[in-house]
Design a protein around this motif. Structure first.
Motif, short mmCIF file in Angstrom:
data_model
loop_
_atom_site.label_atom_id
_atom_site.label_comp_id
_atom_site.label_asym_id
_atom_site.label_seq_id
_atom_site.Cartn_x
_atom_site.Cartn_y
_atom_site.Cartn_z
N GLY A 128 -9.16 -13.44 -19.36
CA GLY A 128 -7.69 -12.77 -19.21
C GLY A 128 -6.73 -12.99 -19.90
O GLY A 128 -6.42 -13.65 -20.00
N GLU A 132 -6.56 -17.84 -16.81
CA GLU A 132 -6.90 -18.06 -15.73
C GLU A 132 -8.50 -18.92 -15.51
O GLU A 132 -8.64 -19.29 -14.98
CB GLU A 132 -6.89 -17.53 -14.79
N GLU A 432 -16.75 -11.74 -6.03
CA GLU A 432 -15.79 -12.65 -6.88
C GLU A 432 -15.78 -10.97 -8.30
O GLU A 432 -16.41 -10.36 -7.71
CB GLU A 432 -16.49 -13.43 -8.23
N GLY A 433 -14.64 -11.07 -8.28
CA GLY A 433 -14.26 -9.57 -8.47
C GLY A 433 -13.35 -8.40 -7.45
O GLY A 433 -12.77 -7.68 -8.22
N ASP A 435 -10.71 -7.03 -5.10
CA ASP A 435 -9.32 -7.04 -4.88
C ASP A 435 -9.16 -8.29 -3.80
O ASP A 435 -7.88 -9.02 -4.16
CB ASP A 435 -8.99 -5.37 -3.72
N TRP A 437 -10.08 -11.24 -3.32
CA TRP A 437 -10.59 -12.10 -4.50
C TRP A 437 -9.29 -12.55 -5.61
O TRP A 437 -8.81 -13.45 -5.29
CB TRP A 437 -11.89 -12.06 -5.34
N ASN A 438 -8.82 -11.09 -6.28
CA ASN A 438 -7.54 -11.17 -7.37
C ASN A 438 -6.24 -11.41 -6.54
O ASN A 438 -5.59 -12.19 -7.28
CB ASN A 438 -7.92 -9.90 -7.69
N LYS A 441 -6.93 -15.46 -5.85
CA LYS A 441 -6.67 -15.53 -7.10
C LYS A 441 -5.33 -16.17 -7.41
O LYS A 441 -5.79 -16.48 -8.55
CB LYS A 441 -7.91 -15.41 -7.72
N GLU A 442 -4.54 -15.12 -7.81
CA GLU A 442 -2.83 -14.93 -7.97
C GLU A 442 -2.12 -15.67 -7.13
O GLU A 442 -1.47 -16.47 -8.00
CB GLU A 442 -2.86 -13.25 -8.10
#
Length: 469
Positions: A128, A132, A432-433, A435, A437-438, A441-442
């Motif tokens: 990525g 991360e 996981e993966g 919107d 989740w992301n 994660k951000e």
């Protein structure tokens, strides 16, 4: 080669002949064989009428002096073939079962193999744009190779942005290093001896409430947390101005009458010299940096452990806890998890901030390196995803045992940790993966990397400290 073939034919055919002739013929046969070895004259064609007779028609007479040579030749061939087979079996078995090598041997051989270390480190790549997640080499699919890879990762120093190894700040000097022997004074001699008090870093929504319940109700430990002033406010330290132990009337669990989960409570505990309190068995707090600085000293040190959860799973659990338990809805956290993930209420790298005492501002690579160094040097790491094994290690490390005087605590630990744990809230997990989740994660990029590092520490500590297979 002809002599070897003759030996083989002799063995096979001799069995047949000796089992199908009369006793008289057998006696004569034995005499003939004896006379054959004495005189060297070939009598095989007189007895064997098959392959041996045909062979002797085309062969030269056998010299009696060749018999010892034949024996030596057969014996040498047997030794060579047997030795080669034994060598192959030994090394093949060692390769197939190389994971049975003891953890100490793994650690020693791995650290000495500098070339192997360099090869492993060269395979590191980051996935990525935000770096991360670590991409682990494919060779680590084998458990033995995975342990070697993680040993290499943990052995490397954590580097700051200038390329220098991270040094822990002096405020953390009052926390014992994880690999140093535990010094544990008895309650009666605690004030006059070197003593270390277990301190549990309580990360919200990570199984910490279950740890506290088990320590209190199952192990019979006296805790300093937030509970003491709540169950007996009249005996709170703010009222009595002295430390004392209060008992829960319902469960019989014991707690110190000071709150160690707030900054204000830590100030009071510092003034009361909590770490030297004779009745204390365990301190619970989210403030590791402040706790080390305010609660402990060179005589009474802290011995740190924790139970960690994947930051994304923890963030999801936090949303449902706020929504269902506290009733916070609408504009504050959003009506959906997706809105919460994009709101100002979502936590931002909670673990990294509380470990480094950097509650505001932008986190840097130096903060991440410091948090990793604290975990590696000072912490006994447990994982919620491996809670049974984690609790086993906690008990071995601190010498804790369930208090079962009347049989009522027989299933205490199993109940509180597996099917009756505190703070449970059932909810669906996000994919996981996605919107959502992301977005989470951000907000928790530093914590995700810190958690991945903690997983490596968990495996290495199991192999080097607890002799895990």
């Amino acid at each position: 080669a002809p002599l070897l073939a003759l030996c083989a034919d002799d063995d096979d055919d001799n069995t047949f002949v000796m089992s199908n002739i009369s006793q008289q013929s057998q006696n004569q046969q034995l005499k003939n064989i004896s006379r054959y070895y004495r005189s060297g004259e070939s009598l095989i064609n007189q007895t064997y009428h098959g392959k041996a007779a045909a062979y002797n028609q085309n062969s030269k007479p056998i010299d009696k002096r060749r018999a010892p040579k034949l024996f030596l030749l057969c014996f040498s061939a047997f030794c060579i073939i047997g030795g080669t087979y034994s060598f192959a079996i030994q090394h093949t078995t060692k390769y197939l079962f190389k994971s049975t090598v003891t953890p100490d041997q793994k650690l020693k051989s791995f650290r000495q193999d500098e070339n192997n270390n360099d090869n492993v480190s060269d395979t590191l790549q980051y996935e990525g744009d935000n770096n991360e997640g670590l991409k682990v080499p494919s060779s680590t699919t084998n458990l033995y190779d995975s342990l070697q890879f993680n040993l290499n990762e943990i052995a490397k120093p954590n580097i700051d942005m200038k390329g220098n190894p991270i040094r822990l700040p002096p405020q953390l000097a009052n926390l014992a290093d994880i690999h140093t022997p535990i010094t544990r004074a008895s309650h009666s001699t605690r004030r006059n001896n070197q003593n270390e008090v277990p301190i549990f870093w309580h990360v919200p929504r990570s199984g910490g409430s279950s740890i506290k319940d088990i320590a209190s109700f199952c192990f019979g430990l006296t805790l300093a947390s937030e509970v003491g002033p709540i169950i007996d406010p009249n005996n709170a330290v703010s009222v009595t101005h002295t430390l004392t132990t209060v008992t829960d009337a319902n469960s019989g669990a014991n707690f110190v009458n000071v709150d160690t989960t707030s900054v204000e409570g830590l100030n009071v505990a510092q003034n009361m010299n909590l770490a030297s309190y004779e009745g204390l068995d365990l301190i619970v707090t989210p403030y590791i940096f402040l706790g080390s600085q305010m609660l402990f000293n060179e005589v009474n040190r802290g011995r740190l452990f924790m139970l960690l959860r994947h930051p994304i799973d923890r963030a999801v659990s936090m949303y449902y806890y706020l929504r269902d338990k506290t009733g916070i809805r609408g504009a504050q956290i959003g009506d959906t998890l997706d809105l919460y993930a994009k709101s100002s209420m979502v936590e931002n790298n909670w673990m990294t901030r509380f470990l480094t005492n950097k509650m505001g501002g932008e986190l840097t690579a130096d903060d991440e390196a410091l948090a990793k160094e604290i975990l590696k040097t000072k912490c006994l790491v447990g994982l919620l995803s491996k809670k049974t094994e984690s609790m086993r290690r906690f008990k071995l490390y601190y010498g804790w045992k369930a208090q079962d005087h009347d049989g009522s605590n027989e299933d205490c630990e199993d109940k509180l940790f597996h099917w009756g744990w505190s703070g449970i809230n059932k909810h669906e997990m996000i994919q996981e993966g996605s919107d959502t989740w992301n977005a989470l994660k951000e907000q928790n990029a530093f914590d995700v990397r810190l958690y991945e590092y903690a997983v490596k520490i968990f495996e290495v500590q199991g192999a080097t400290m607890f002799q895990d297979n």
